[in-house]
Design an enzyme around this catalytic site. Sequence first.
Site, mmCIF file in Angstrom:
data_model
loop_
_atom_site.group_PDB
_atom_site.id
_atom_site.type_symbol
_atom_site.label_atom_id
_atom_site.label_comp_id
_atom_site.label_asym_id
_atom_site.label_seq_id
_atom_site.Cartn_x
_atom_site.Cartn_y
_atom_site.Cartn_z
ATOM 1 N N THR A 33 -1.369 3.283 5.002
ATOM 2 C CA THR A 33 -0.532 4.403 4.604
ATOM 3 C C THR A 33 0.570 4.462 5.629
ATOM 4 O O THR A 33 0.299 4.228 6.802
ATOM 5 C CB THR A 33 -1.334 5.719 4.694
ATOM 6 O OG1 THR A 33 -2.393 5.677 3.769
ATOM 7 C CG2 THR A 33 -0.464 6.927 4.427
ATOM 8 N N THR A 58 1.874 6.906 0.347
ATOM 9 C CA THR A 58 0.895 5.853 0.065
ATOM 10 C C THR A 58 0.688 5.718 -1.435
ATOM 11 O O THR A 58 1.026 6.635 -2.196
ATOM 12 C CB THR A 58 -0.459 6.188 0.736
ATOM 13 O OG1 THR A 58 -1.407 5.157 0.466
ATOM 14 C CG2 THR A 58 -1.032 7.487 0.199
ATOM 15 N N SER A 96 0.820 -1.218 0.000
ATOM 16 C CA SER A 96 0.000 0.000 0.000
ATOM 17 C C SER A 96 0.851 1.265 0.000
ATOM 18 O O SER A 96 0.328 2.361 0.039
ATOM 19 C CB SER A 96 -0.944 -0.008 1.197
ATOM 20 O OG SER A 96 -0.192 -0.104 2.374
ATOM 21 N N THR A 128 -4.257 7.234 9.179
ATOM 22 C CA THR A 128 -4.311 6.190 8.158
ATOM 23 C C THR A 128 -5.722 5.639 8.145
ATOM 24 O O THR A 128 -6.417 5.697 9.155
ATOM 25 C CB THR A 128 -3.294 5.069 8.454
ATOM 26 O OG1 THR A 128 -3.371 4.074 7.429
ATOM 27 C CG2 THR A 128 -3.527 4.408 9.799
ATOM 28 N N GLY A 129 -6.143 5.140 6.994
ATOM 29 C CA GLY A 129 -7.485 4.579 6.918
ATOM 30 C C GLY A 129 -8.221 5.092 5.713
ATOM 31 O O GLY A 129 -7.621 5.397 4.684
ATOM 32 N N ARG A 175 -8.209 10.886 -8.231
ATOM 33 C CA ARG A 175 -8.622 10.946 -6.842
ATOM 34 C C ARG A 175 -7.436 11.279 -5.923
ATOM 35 O O ARG A 175 -6.378 10.672 -5.984
ATOM 36 C CB ARG A 175 -9.223 9.593 -6.472
ATOM 37 C CG ARG A 175 -9.622 9.442 -5.035
ATOM 38 C CD ARG A 175 -8.533 8.857 -4.219
ATOM 39 N NE ARG A 175 -9.071 8.177 -3.033
ATOM 40 C CZ ARG A 175 -8.360 7.428 -2.250
ATOM 41 N NH1 ARG A 175 -7.090 7.243 -2.501
ATOM 42 N NH2 ARG A 175 -8.897 6.849 -1.206
#
Length: 353
Positions: free
Chosen positions: A213, A231, A77, A264-265, A241
């Site tokens: 991330t 990330t 990731s 992160t998330g 995006r």
Amino acid sequence: MGRSTRWVCRFALLLPLLLLLLPPQRAAGTQLPLVINTWAFRRAAETAWNTLQAGGSELDAVEKGCGQCEIEQCDGSVGYGGSPDEHGETTLDAMIMDGNTMQVGAVADLRRIKNAIGVARKVIQHTKHTLLVGESASLFAESMGFPSEDLTTQTSLAIYLKWLNQSCQPNFWKNVIPDASKSCGPYKRDKELNNKGDWNDSQRRINDHNHDTIGMIVIGETGNIAAGTSTNGAKHKIQGRVWDSPVAGAGAYADSTAGGAAATGDGDIMMRFLPSYQAVEYMRTGVDPTMACQKVIYRIQNYAPEFFGAVICANTTGSYGAACNKAPGFTQFHFMVYAPFLNQPSEHIVDCI
Ligand SMILES: *[C@@H]1O[C@H](CO)[C@@H](O)[C@H](O)[C@H]1NC(C)=O
Ligand SMILES: *[C@@H]1O[C@H](CO)[C@@H](O)[C@H](O)[C@H]1NC(C)=O
Ligand SMILES: *[C@@H]1O[C@H](CO)[C@@H](O)[C@H](O)[C@H]1NC(C)=O
């Protein structure tokens, strides 16, 4: 000279030597320097720490630490060869922030360049801007000497082909024709469904390993704070995006007078709440780092009860903490800490709230 006098003399000679061997004195209660980063990205913490030990600055440490994850492709990731977008391409986002000067360098939707956080650092060093995006960011990177390389790997290609073969599920479209929950695009706006609210954030179901991330906070011995992120975004994202990671205050924030934080998330949701900025502001008022992290999670919970996300926080004296939101398949969050009282990076685990 008597026997005891001789000993006193010897000791008097040895004393300066002993003092030289002792570590430098720190103010009581401090635990600096500190390196803290999201997930169990151990070598990232180690690299940042070693950079500080070698005399590097806090910004150097964040750049090298996050850069280590770009090289290792942490969890698939971060860095090249992960999270192909809906056309199969890997693009990168990164930012770095100097908590002394409040300068930020960031890149988003960066293409064909592996060392995204390195490019972000160059934005601070060689431009008067803060955030560069897309193809233009790649041209900037090339002018700064970064090699242009294909970021696609066998792994990212396989992820992309599998997704195509499963009718492009899941994806990030809504209210379009053909029905995005059943078929691939190209999509067009569905005027009938427009604004009907047939889809909401609490319906998001995202596997956590689609959203990792690296976020890192480094506090030097004298209290300088730097923070950064890197990330490759979310799998199957719509082209163009940009989410929280490269946005100051969302992905990370650092203010040497208040603290540092990184998130992160599910950045599409989290960026609306500027969680890193908010956590630092809580710490500025004296809120404990763990509490500061929890308070920002609670605030997002009010709007997206099952969002996937976590925040790490550290205050100016080197106390730290983290919090995460309990979501399906996500009940604990792992993060790394390296501090003087540890002789190696240490993995910490926090239960989600
Ligand atoms: C595509 O999906 C079908 C079943 O839907 C499966 O039999 C086939 O092996 C898949 N091919 C690839 C390349 O994944
Ligand atoms: C979101 O969608 C779910 C499932 O359709 C529904 O139960 C829930 O009430 C919706 N929430 C909001 C805030 O509209
Ligand atoms: C940092 O947090 C610790 C733990 O809550 C606290 O004892 C300390 O006073 C805080 N430092 C500052 C500068 O607020």
